[in-house]
Design an enzyme around this catalytic site. Structure first.
Site, PDB file in Angstrom:
ATOM      1  N   LYS A 198       2.389  -5.862   7.074  1.00  0.00           N
ATOM      2  CA  LYS A 198       2.233  -5.523   5.650  1.00  0.00           C
ATOM      3  C   LYS A 198       0.808  -4.981   5.558  1.00  0.00           C
ATOM      4  CE  LYS A 198       1.386  -6.097   1.135  1.00  0.00           C
ATOM      5  NZ  LYS A 198       0.074  -5.627   0.674  1.00  0.00           N
ATOM      6  N   GLY A 235      -7.053 -13.858   4.431  1.00  0.00           N
ATOM      7  CA  GLY A 235      -7.358 -13.413   3.080  1.00  0.00           C
ATOM      8  C   GLY A 235      -7.721 -14.586   2.203  1.00  0.00           C
ATOM      9  N   SER A 236      -7.301 -14.514   0.947  1.00  0.00           N
ATOM     10  CA  SER A 236      -7.721 -15.514  -0.040  1.00  0.00           C
ATOM     11  C   SER A 236      -6.924 -16.808   0.098  1.00  0.00           C
ATOM     12  CB  SER A 236      -7.529 -14.964  -1.443  1.00  0.00           C
ATOM     13  OG  SER A 236      -6.147 -14.745  -1.687  1.00  0.00           O
ATOM     14  N   ARG A 237      -7.494 -17.873  -0.439  1.00  0.00           N
ATOM     15  CA  ARG A 237      -6.793 -19.155  -0.423  1.00  0.00           C
ATOM     16  C   ARG A 237      -5.514 -19.053  -1.255  1.00  0.00           C
ATOM     17  NH1 ARG A 237      -9.021 -25.267  -1.745  1.00  0.00           N
ATOM     18  NH2 ARG A 237     -10.999 -24.379  -1.139  1.00  0.00           N
ATOM     19  N   GLY A 286      -3.685 -16.406  -1.948  1.00  0.00           N
ATOM     20  CA  GLY A 286      -2.677 -15.587  -1.259  1.00  0.00           C
ATOM     21  C   GLY A 286      -2.049 -16.361  -0.109  1.00  0.00           C
ATOM     22  N   GLY A 287      -2.883 -16.992   0.705  1.00  0.00           N
ATOM     23  CA  GLY A 287      -2.382 -17.758   1.855  1.00  0.00           C
ATOM     24  C   GLY A 287      -1.447 -18.868   1.404  1.00  0.00           C
ATOM     25  N   GLU A 333      -5.558 -17.865   7.588  1.00  0.00           N
ATOM     26  CA  GLU A 333      -6.985 -18.140   7.663  1.00  0.00           C
ATOM     27  C   GLU A 333      -7.527 -17.770   6.300  1.00  0.00           C
ATOM     28  OE1 GLU A 333     -10.093 -15.706   9.598  1.00  0.00           O
ATOM     29  OE2 GLU A 333     -10.623 -16.836   7.823  1.00  0.00           O
ATOM     30  N   CYS A 366     -15.645 -14.226   6.896  1.00  0.00           N
ATOM     31  CA  CYS A 366     -15.130 -15.586   6.657  1.00  0.00           C
ATOM     32  C   CYS A 366     -16.100 -16.625   7.200  1.00  0.00           C
ATOM     33  CB  CYS A 366     -13.755 -15.740   7.270  1.00  0.00           C
ATOM     34  SG  CYS A 366     -13.538 -14.820   8.762  1.00  0.00           S
ATOM     35  N   GLU A 404     -15.518 -21.063  -1.947  1.00  0.00           N
ATOM     36  CA  GLU A 404     -16.045 -19.868  -1.281  1.00  0.00           C
ATOM     37  C   GLU A 404     -16.353 -18.781  -2.315  1.00  0.00           C
ATOM     38  OE1 GLU A 404     -14.586 -17.196   2.473  1.00  0.00           O
ATOM     39  OE2 GLU A 404     -13.184 -17.319   0.827  1.00  0.00           O
TER      40      GLU A 404
HETATM   41  P1  NAP Z   1      -5.761 -11.353  -0.645  1.00  0.00           P
HETATM   42  O1  NAP Z   1      -5.766 -11.113  -2.089  1.00  0.00           O
HETATM   43  O2  NAP Z   1      -5.454 -12.734  -0.211  1.00  0.00           O
HETATM   44  O3  NAP Z   1      -4.692 -10.337  -0.009  1.00  0.00           O
HETATM   45  C1  NAP Z   1      -4.452 -10.270   1.391  1.00  0.00           C
HETATM   46  C2  NAP Z   1      -3.063  -9.691   1.625  1.00  0.00           C
HETATM   47  O4  NAP Z   1      -2.081 -10.645   1.217  1.00  0.00           O
HETATM   48  C3  NAP Z   1      -2.771  -8.433   0.844  1.00  0.00           C
HETATM   49  O5  NAP Z   1      -1.956  -7.594   1.632  1.00  0.00           O
HETATM   50  C4  NAP Z   1      -2.000  -8.933  -0.352  1.00  0.00           C
HETATM   51  O6  NAP Z   1      -1.098  -7.977  -0.818  1.00  0.00           O
HETATM   52  C5  NAP Z   1      -1.224 -10.101   0.234  1.00  0.00           C
HETATM   53  N1  NAP Z   1      -0.957 -11.140  -0.772  1.00  0.00           N
HETATM   54  C6  NAP Z   1      -1.897 -11.864  -1.435  1.00  0.00           C
HETATM   55  N2  NAP Z   1      -1.298 -12.743  -2.260  1.00  0.00           N
HETATM   56  C7  NAP Z   1       0.027 -12.562  -2.121  1.00  0.00           C
HETATM   57  C8  NAP Z   1       1.172 -13.168  -2.723  1.00  0.00           C
HETATM   58  N3  NAP Z   1       1.045 -14.125  -3.640  1.00  0.00           N
HETATM   59  N4  NAP Z   1       2.395 -12.736  -2.375  1.00  0.00           N
HETATM   60  C9  NAP Z   1       2.528 -11.751  -1.460  1.00  0.00           C
HETATM   61  N5  NAP Z   1       1.492 -11.132  -0.857  1.00  0.00           N
HETATM   62  C10 NAP Z   1       0.251 -11.529  -1.179  1.00  0.00           C
HETATM   63  O7  NAP Z   1      -7.121 -10.965   0.021  1.00  0.00           O
HETATM   64  P2  NAP Z   1      -8.044  -9.648  -0.157  1.00  0.00           P
HETATM   65  O8  NAP Z   1      -7.386  -8.641  -1.003  1.00  0.00           O
HETATM   66  O9  NAP Z   1      -8.414  -9.241   1.194  1.00  0.00           O
HETATM   67  O10 NAP Z   1      -9.349 -10.186  -0.852  1.00  0.00           O
HETATM   68  C11 NAP Z   1      -9.325 -10.960  -2.016  1.00  0.00           C
HETATM   69  C12 NAP Z   1     -10.142 -12.225  -1.808  1.00  0.00           C
HETATM   70  O11 NAP Z   1      -9.731 -12.907  -0.625  1.00  0.00           O
HETATM   71  C13 NAP Z   1     -11.626 -11.991  -1.569  1.00  0.00           C
HETATM   72  O12 NAP Z   1     -12.341 -11.803  -2.757  1.00  0.00           O
HETATM   73  C14 NAP Z   1     -12.028 -13.244  -0.835  1.00  0.00           C
HETATM   74  O13 NAP Z   1     -12.278 -14.271  -1.751  1.00  0.00           O
HETATM   75  C15 NAP Z   1     -10.818 -13.587  -0.028  1.00  0.00           C
HETATM   76  N6  NAP Z   1     -10.920 -13.181   1.398  1.00  0.00           N
HETATM   77  C16 NAP Z   1     -11.241 -14.114   2.303  1.00  0.00           C
HETATM   78  C17 NAP Z   1     -11.343 -13.769   3.637  1.00  0.00           C
HETATM   79  C18 NAP Z   1     -11.686 -14.778   4.651  1.00  0.00           C
HETATM   80  O14 NAP Z   1     -11.796 -14.408   5.804  1.00  0.00           O
HETATM   81  N7  NAP Z   1     -11.822 -16.036   4.313  1.00  0.00           N
HETATM   82  C19 NAP Z   1     -11.118 -12.460   4.053  1.00  0.00           C
HETATM   83  C20 NAP Z   1     -10.783 -11.513   3.106  1.00  0.00           C
HETATM   84  C21 NAP Z   1     -10.680 -11.894   1.787  1.00  0.00           C
HETATM   85  P3  NAP Z   1      -1.319  -7.214  -2.218  1.00  0.00           P
HETATM   86  O15 NAP Z   1      -2.787  -6.950  -2.358  1.00  0.00           O
HETATM   87  O16 NAP Z   1      -0.496  -6.017  -2.054  1.00  0.00           O
HETATM   88  O17 NAP Z   1      -0.814  -8.170  -3.236  1.00  0.00           O
END
Ligand code: NAP
Length: 526
Positions: free
Chosen positions: A184, A241-243, A245-246, A265, A302, A393
């Site tokens: 994805k 990605g985000s907590r 989303g994960g 992660e 991260c 975070e």
């Molecule tokens: P994200 O919002 O978690 O998204 C990562 C991926 O997961 C995207 O492809 C997103 O798709 C998908 N996704 C997220 N929530 C979903 C859900 N409920 N259902 C289905 N798919 C979902 O992360 P991000 O866009 O990279 O960054 C946003 C925040 O994540 C940052 O501000 C930061 O706080 C955190 N982050 C943390 C780390 C780390 O290593 N700890 C790394 C990157 C980001 P869509 O966007 O298409 O929904």
């Protein structure tokens, strides 16, 4: 191969969806050329069906053939040339040197997995031969080997558009294990994602593998990710990605008729402990070095050091003063996307608005779009322990120093922390006894403990653990960086009294793959 047309890549076929989206340049806030198709649930289903079809062939390749495929992916990525770096710069705002390094890391980890495949120990081929004469009961012939779990879905991460994305560590480790992959794509770098996806697609064809070994679905809807995780043919998920989303994906996976693991992660603030002699002897130097680590890559790692724990006194004040001075001249840096910049600003606002938190310093402000202005705050242990929001975070260059009255308070702060990817000890030889006292607390909380370095910078090697207790990851037993990442996508299968000709090659009497195997409990070379 450096063509970008925005199509959905399902195996070897290309499709368009109903809607499209565009990439954006975070440095300017402007849209980039190219209309990317929004993959929908029907595309998710088609890609998963094709992956399941590819599984019997891809999963039973010899280690040497799968290694050659990984190396071919690496070659095809290099073959894209500078077009990949230029597009990644436009889509991420990251500088050329960083992205060139990341490309090196991406091809390096593919090649590292290839070398592991050839060594064969990941199969853990184990043979307990029959003991027909054993009394009171004979023992049957029992053999065990690791096998791939099945098709894997990978969510590319925004903060490493190459090394943690389409052909990043999750994809490389799933391929190494023998699992077809459906990616994805992350909507923040759709063009970069497509270029890499086409390189993998070309490597699949050049290696004569079934087309469903790899599919790439660009898209911005949560429905797409949800459909992939829910698809019954998918057997595991890799995510960074985000907590929120994960956890959403973990929940979908848990509620399937057949629940599957999601290796997510997510979030970590990576405590750094400043021990007294190190503070006394080199507090000011450490303060400046800390800011370098904090502001590297606009803090979008991260492993960014989001928390410093120190003992009160003049030495800690010297550390904080040096850090403040360095930070004040730190330039504003473009962040990966508008969404990430907004999240960062609200995290900073929350800390700045907390009456028990003091602002120590800010970096320079930027006039242009999506510029992160670094920030350093301080508080005391009581305030930190009383308010869980202080340990959330803030993704970007933001850190909080907790000044503790004594070692007992340091221990209470550590005991109150959530799970972490890393913990760091800044120590001199005279601090060793205290470090020894704190080490068990740190290992309990984190996947990696380091001394006298900075947590940013994660080596891809055999001993690396880039994991840790929740919420650092959703599964404390694994890592997403390093060769151990492969075990996430393997499962042990035991064969009892199965005729030799029907056994997988790794377990056959003739040992055709020349493996070192554990026979009757003893490692036995071929
Ligand atoms: P994200 O919002 O978690 O998204 C990562 C991926 O997961 C995207 O492809 C997103 O798709 C998908 N996704 C997220 N929530 C979903 C859900 N409920 N259902 C289905 N798919 C979902 O992360 P991000 O866009 O990279 O960054 C946003 C925040 O994540 C940052 O501000 C930061 O706080 C955190 N982050 C943390 C780390 C780390 O290593 N700890 C790394 C990157 C980001 P869509 O966007 O298409 O929904």
């Amino acid at each position: 191969m450096s063509e970008i047309n925005g199509n959905i890549l399902i195996g070897a076929t290309e499709e368009r969806g109903q809607a499209t989206f565009q990439g954006r340049n975070p440095a300017t806030g402007e849209s980039l050329p190219g209309a990317f198709a929004e993959a929908g649930v029907e595309h998710a289903s088609a890609a998963c069906a094709l992956a399941a079809e590819a599984f019997p062939v891809f999963s039973t390749l010899s280690p040497a053939d799968r290694a050659a495929f990984l190396e071919s992916v690496a070659e095809h990525i290099l073959g894209i040339g500078d077009a990949l770096i230029i597009r990644a710069m436009e889509e991420s705002g990251l500088p050329r040197a960083r992205l060139e390094g990341e490309r090196g890391r991406t091809v390096g980890q593919l090649r590292l997995f290839a070398s592991v495949l050839r060594q064969g120990d990941w199969l853990e081929a184990t043979i307990d031969p029959a003991m027909p004469d054993r009394a009171p009961l004979p023992r049957p012939d029992i053999r065990r080997v690791n096998q791939p779990v099945g098709p894997v879905v990978v969510f590319g991460a925004s903060n490493f558009p190459l090394a943690f994305s389409v052909a990043g560590g999750d994809t490389a480790s799933a391929f190494a294990a023998g699992c077809p992959v459906v990616v994805k794509g992350h909507p923040a770098h759709p063009g970069t994602g497509e270029l890499v996806a086409r390189a993998i697609q070309a490597a699949v064809a050049a290696s004569g593998l079934p087309a469903g070994t790899f599919s790439y679905l660009p898209g911005t809807t949560q429905a797409l990710g949800a459909a992939l995780v829910a698809d019954p043919r998918v057997k595991a998920v890799g995510f960074t990605g985000s907590r929120a989303g994960g956890l959403a994906l973990v929940e979908i996976a848990r509620n399937r008729p057949e629940p599957i693991p999601v290796y997510a992660e997510m979030s970590s603030i990576n405590p750094v402990l400043l021990l007294p002699t190190a503070a006394a002897k080199r507090g000011a130097d450490l303060g400046a070095a800390f800011i370098q680590s904090l502001t590297m890559g606009a803090g979008q790692f991260c492993t960014n050091p989001g928390l410093v724990v120190a003992l009160e006194g003049a030495d800690t004040e010297a550390f904080i003063a040096a850090a403040a001075q360095s930070l004040t001249s730190a330039p504003a840096q473009v962040m990966l996307s508008e969404g990430i910049w907004r999240n960062y600003c609200s995290g900073i606002d929350l800390l700045a608005g907390n009456e028990r938190v003091t602002l120590v310093a800010r970096g320079q402000a930027g006039e242009e779009a999506n510029r992160g202005q670094a920030a350093l705050f301080r508080t005391d242990a009581d305030a930190f322990l009383a308010d869980p929001t202080l340990s959330h975070e803030v993704f970007g260059s933001s850190s909080l120093v907790i000044v503790c009255r004594d070692v007992a308070e340091v221990k209470r702060v550590l005991a109150g922390l959530e799970g972490q990817l890393t913990s760091t000890l800044l120590m001199d030889p005279e601090d060793q006894a205290l470090a020894g006292e704190l080490l068990p607390l740190l290992t309990e909380k984190s996947g990696r403990v380091l001394a006298n370095g900075w947590p940013t910078g994660v080596e891809v090697c055999h001993a690396m653990v880039h994991g840790g207790p929740f919420p650092a990851t959703s599964d404390v037993r694994t890592t997403s960086v390093g060769t151990l990442a492969m075990v996430r996508f393997l499962r042990p299968v035991c064969y009892q009294n199965i005729p030799d000709a029907l056994l997988p090659p790794a377990l056959q009497a003739a040992n055709p793959w020349g493996l070192t195997r554990r026979v009757n409990g003893t490692l036995t070379p071929a």
